[in-house]
Design a protein around this motif. Structure first.
Motif, PDB file in Angstrom:
ATOM      1  N   ALA A 238       3.958 -16.420  51.354  1.00 46.79           N
ATOM      2  CA  ALA A 238       5.240 -17.098  51.821  1.00 46.79           C
ATOM      3  C   ALA A 238       5.263 -17.556  53.335  1.00 46.79           C
ATOM      4  O   ALA A 238       5.529 -18.647  53.648  1.00 46.79           O
ATOM      5  CB  ALA A 238       6.527 -16.539  51.262  1.00 46.79           C
ATOM      6  N   GLU A 239       4.777 -16.302  53.942  1.00 47.58           N
ATOM      7  CA  GLU A 239       4.832 -16.532  55.450  1.00 47.58           C
ATOM      8  C   GLU A 239       3.760 -17.513  56.147  1.00 47.58           C
ATOM      9  O   GLU A 239       4.038 -18.271  57.152  1.00 47.58           O
ATOM     10  CB  GLU A 239       4.504 -15.387  56.165  1.00 47.58           C
ATOM     11  CG  GLU A 239       5.926 -14.103  56.033  1.00 47.58           C
ATOM     12  CD  GLU A 239       5.309 -12.988  56.677  1.00 47.58           C
ATOM     13  OE1 GLU A 239       4.300 -12.859  57.574  1.00 47.58           O
ATOM     14  OE2 GLU A 239       6.170 -12.242  56.762  1.00 47.58           O
ATOM     15  N   LEU A 240       2.732 -17.975  55.239  1.00 40.89           N
ATOM     16  CA  LEU A 240       1.653 -18.823  55.537  1.00 40.89           C
ATOM     17  C   LEU A 240       2.320 -20.318  55.737  1.00 40.89           C
ATOM     18  O   LEU A 240       1.784 -21.173  56.427  1.00 40.89           O
ATOM     19  CB  LEU A 240       0.621 -18.902  54.480  1.00 40.89           C
ATOM     20  CG  LEU A 240      -0.524 -19.638  54.731  1.00 40.89           C
ATOM     21  CD1 LEU A 240      -1.228 -19.133  55.949  1.00 40.89           C
ATOM     22  CD2 LEU A 240      -1.385 -19.461  53.526  1.00 40.89           C
ATOM     23  N   PHE A 241       3.153 -20.617  54.748  1.00 43.16           N
ATOM     24  CA  PHE A 241       3.765 -21.952  54.885  1.00 43.16           C
ATOM     25  C   PHE A 241       5.316 -21.994  55.369  1.00 43.16           C
ATOM     26  O   PHE A 241       6.037 -22.884  55.085  1.00 43.16           O
ATOM     27  CB  PHE A 241       3.769 -22.632  53.363  1.00 43.16           C
ATOM     28  CG  PHE A 241       2.505 -22.759  53.029  1.00 43.16           C
ATOM     29  CD1 PHE A 241       1.625 -23.682  53.481  1.00 43.16           C
ATOM     30  CD2 PHE A 241       1.855 -22.002  51.857  1.00 43.16           C
ATOM     31  CE1 PHE A 241       0.308 -23.953  52.992  1.00 43.16           C
ATOM     32  CE2 PHE A 241       0.719 -22.215  51.567  1.00 43.16           C
ATOM     33  CZ  PHE A 241      -0.042 -23.197  51.996  1.00 43.16           C
ATOM     34  N   ALA A 242       5.517 -20.967  56.139  1.00 42.45           N
ATOM     35  CA  ALA A 242       7.146 -20.570  56.613  1.00 42.45           C
ATOM     36  C   ALA A 242       7.285 -21.960  57.436  1.00 42.45           C
ATOM     37  O   ALA A 242       6.828 -22.474  58.473  1.00 42.45           O
ATOM     38  CB  ALA A 242       7.254 -19.597  57.238  1.00 42.45           C
ATOM     39  N   ASP A 243       8.486 -22.528  57.093  1.00 41.27           N
ATOM     40  CA  ASP A 243       8.816 -24.017  57.773  1.00 41.27           C
ATOM     41  C   ASP A 243      10.426 -23.871  57.829  1.00 41.27           C
ATOM     42  O   ASP A 243      10.840 -25.011  57.009  1.00 41.27           O
ATOM     43  CB  ASP A 243       8.288 -25.144  57.259  1.00 41.27           C
ATOM     44  CG  ASP A 243       8.630 -26.447  58.396  1.00 41.27           C
ATOM     45  OD1 ASP A 243       9.129 -26.331  59.303  1.00 41.27           O
ATOM     46  OD2 ASP A 243       8.043 -27.457  57.894  1.00 41.27           O
ATOM     47  N   PRO A 244      11.139 -22.980  58.479  1.00 39.08           N
ATOM     48  CA  PRO A 244      12.454 -22.951  58.286  1.00 39.08           C
ATOM     49  C   PRO A 244      13.461 -24.103  58.475  1.00 39.08           C
ATOM     50  O   PRO A 244      14.604 -24.391  57.821  1.00 39.08           O
ATOM     51  CB  PRO A 244      12.905 -21.539  59.097  1.00 39.08           C
ATOM     52  CG  PRO A 244      11.979 -21.495  59.983  1.00 39.08           C
ATOM     53  CD  PRO A 244      10.543 -21.958  59.242  1.00 39.08           C
ATOM     54  N   ALA A 245      12.813 -24.777  59.618  1.00 36.02           N
ATOM     55  CA  ALA A 245      13.907 -25.737  60.083  1.00 36.02           C
ATOM     56  C   ALA A 245      13.684 -27.003  59.135  1.00 36.02           C
ATOM     57  O   ALA A 245      14.887 -27.677  58.727  1.00 36.02           O
ATOM     58  CB  ALA A 245      13.242 -26.491  61.388  1.00 36.02           C
ATOM     59  N   TRP A 246      12.676 -27.168  58.371  1.00 39.14           N
ATOM     60  CA  TRP A 246      12.706 -28.366  57.476  1.00 39.14           C
ATOM     61  C   TRP A 246      13.475 -27.988  56.116  1.00 39.14           C
ATOM     62  O   TRP A 246      13.924 -28.611  55.588  1.00 39.14           O
ATOM     63  CB  TRP A 246      11.145 -28.798  57.224  1.00 39.14           C
ATOM     64  CG  TRP A 246      10.932 -29.871  56.036  1.00 39.14           C
ATOM     65  CD1 TRP A 246      10.392 -29.888  55.034  1.00 39.14           C
ATOM     66  CD2 TRP A 246      11.172 -31.014  56.653  1.00 39.14           C
ATOM     67  NE1 TRP A 246      10.454 -31.184  54.417  1.00 39.14           N
ATOM     68  CE2 TRP A 246      11.049 -32.149  55.655  1.00 39.14           C
ATOM     69  CE3 TRP A 246      11.990 -31.649  57.793  1.00 39.14           C
ATOM     70  CZ2 TRP A 246      11.078 -33.458  55.691  1.00 39.14           C
ATOM     71  CZ3 TRP A 246      12.231 -33.011  57.802  1.00 39.14           C
ATOM     72  CH2 TRP A 246      11.585 -33.922  56.765  1.00 39.14           C
ATOM     73  N   ASP A 247      13.161 -26.492  55.827  1.00 36.70           N
ATOM     74  CA  ASP A 247      13.899 -26.073  54.443  1.00 36.70           C
ATOM     75  C   ASP A 247      15.292 -26.179  54.747  1.00 36.70           C
ATOM     76  O   ASP A 247      16.011 -26.438  53.974  1.00 36.70           O
ATOM     77  CB  ASP A 247      13.551 -24.709  54.383  1.00 36.70           C
ATOM     78  CG  ASP A 247      12.055 -24.556  53.704  1.00 36.70           C
ATOM     79  OD1 ASP A 247      11.700 -25.578  52.926  1.00 36.70           O
ATOM     80  OD2 ASP A 247      11.330 -23.589  54.018  1.00 36.70           O
ATOM     81  N   ILE A 248      15.775 -25.955  56.052  1.00 37.50           N
ATOM     82  CA  ILE A 248      17.476 -25.933  56.508  1.00 37.50           C
ATOM     83  C   ILE A 248      17.746 -27.352  56.208  1.00 37.50           C
ATOM     84  O   ILE A 248      18.811 -27.724  55.561  1.00 37.50           O
ATOM     85  CB  ILE A 248      17.628 -25.646  57.928  1.00 37.50           C
ATOM     86  CG1 ILE A 248      17.505 -23.833  57.847  1.00 37.50           C
ATOM     87  CG2 ILE A 248      18.939 -25.980  58.262  1.00 37.50           C
ATOM     88  CD1 ILE A 248      17.403 -23.452  59.312  1.00 37.50           C
TER      89      ILE A 248
END
Length: 294
Positions: A238-248
């Motif tokens: 999961a860390e490979l595609f971590a994109d918290p800003a977009w998910d938020i």
């Protein structure tokens, strides 16, 4: 020769005194002796000077004394007295420019987050020692008078991603157990929502009046996109595609279309990263006016 030796010793004393005066000072607040001892060790590891170690109750009894350049707080549980202490500390830190780093639990996150809206603190959830040291480094960069230049938006994004990478590496190398985090209680009253008309600049309001706002996408479509993004975790780290800003932003878009608000703890889950990392992104997005605290 004797006079020369005397002057040299005096010069050393002056330099030592100057170093002590210019060293960053740290104040500790908490109720657990064990957690306070661990934080004191972290302060020493970071090469900072411990100004004082006090209970949260001291903020009511004596005002908590003079605050250090950085203030570390351990507050895994909340009640009326602790929340009042946090509000007072938030006001003092905002006035003095002290950098606030607060460790809490998932259960107490909502209430702690709601008390700290003036000092722009760093909030850690079930923090490890590595995360606290990273937070201390971030606080050091924000201490007034010690920054060489103001960071622009690109610099801050880069710094945030570097902080994440350092935190992940430190956690993998960390051999010591994490501090014991207690459970808290309290009702969920603080929310994060996308900006409303009342928060926009007058010029932007005039622009919106001239041009109609485009309709939001169907929330079912947004949720389908979110579900498809989550499918990657079945095949890759999961860390490979971590994109918290977009998910938020995706989560808030679906919520806005359904006319509902999103709690901070729920938004941290939607970000698909550790809660502490999600809170850093939420703070950054609030500063960038992408989100508004309500």
């Amino acid at each position: 020769m004797a006079q020369s030796a005397y002057l040299w010793e005096g010069e050393l004393d002056v330099r030592a005194s100057c170093d002590a005066e210019t060293a960053l000072s740290v104040s500790l607040f908490g109720d657990s002796e064990g957690a306070m001892a661990v934080m004191a060790e972290d302060v020493a590891t970071a090469g900072m000077q411990l100004r004082a170690s006090r209970s949260l109750e001291s903020l009511h009894e004596t005002g908590g004394g003079v605050l250090g350049d950085i203030v570390l707080v351990d507050c895994p549980r909340v009640d009326a007295a602790r929340l009042a202490a946090l509000v007072r500390l938030d006001e003092r830190a905002a006035r003095s420019g002290a950098q606030l780093v607060v460790s809490t639990s998932v259960e107490a996150l909502q209430d702690v987050f709601g008390c700290l809206d003036r000092s722009n603190p760093q909030i850690l959830v079930a923090a490890t020692r590595a995360e606290r040291l990273v937070a201390l480094g971030g606080a050091l960069a924000r201490v007034p008078g010690r920054r060489l230049r103001e960071l622009d938006e690109s610099d801050r994004q880069t710094l945030l991603r570097l902080t994440e990478e350092v935190g992940r590496l430190a956690q993998k190398l960390e051999a010591l157990p994490a501090p014991i985090a207690g459970s808290g209680y309290g009702t969920s009253v603080i929310h994060v929502a996308s900006p409303t008309m009342g928060f926009r600049h007058a010029e932007y309001q005039q622009g919106l009046e001239r041009k109609a706002r485009p309709p939001l996408p169907d929330p079912r479509l947004v949720k389908r996109v979110i579900a498809q993004r989550q499918l990657r975790a079945k095949f890759f780290d999961a860390e490979l595609f971590a994109d918290p800003a977009w998910d938020i932003l995706l989560d808030l878009t679906a919520a806005r279309a359904e006319h509902r608000r999103v709690s901070v703890s729920s938004l941290c889950i939607a970000a698909n990263v550790p809660a502490t990392t999600a809170l850093r992104w939420i703070s950054q997005m609030v500063e960038s006016r992408l989100l508004v605290r309500v």
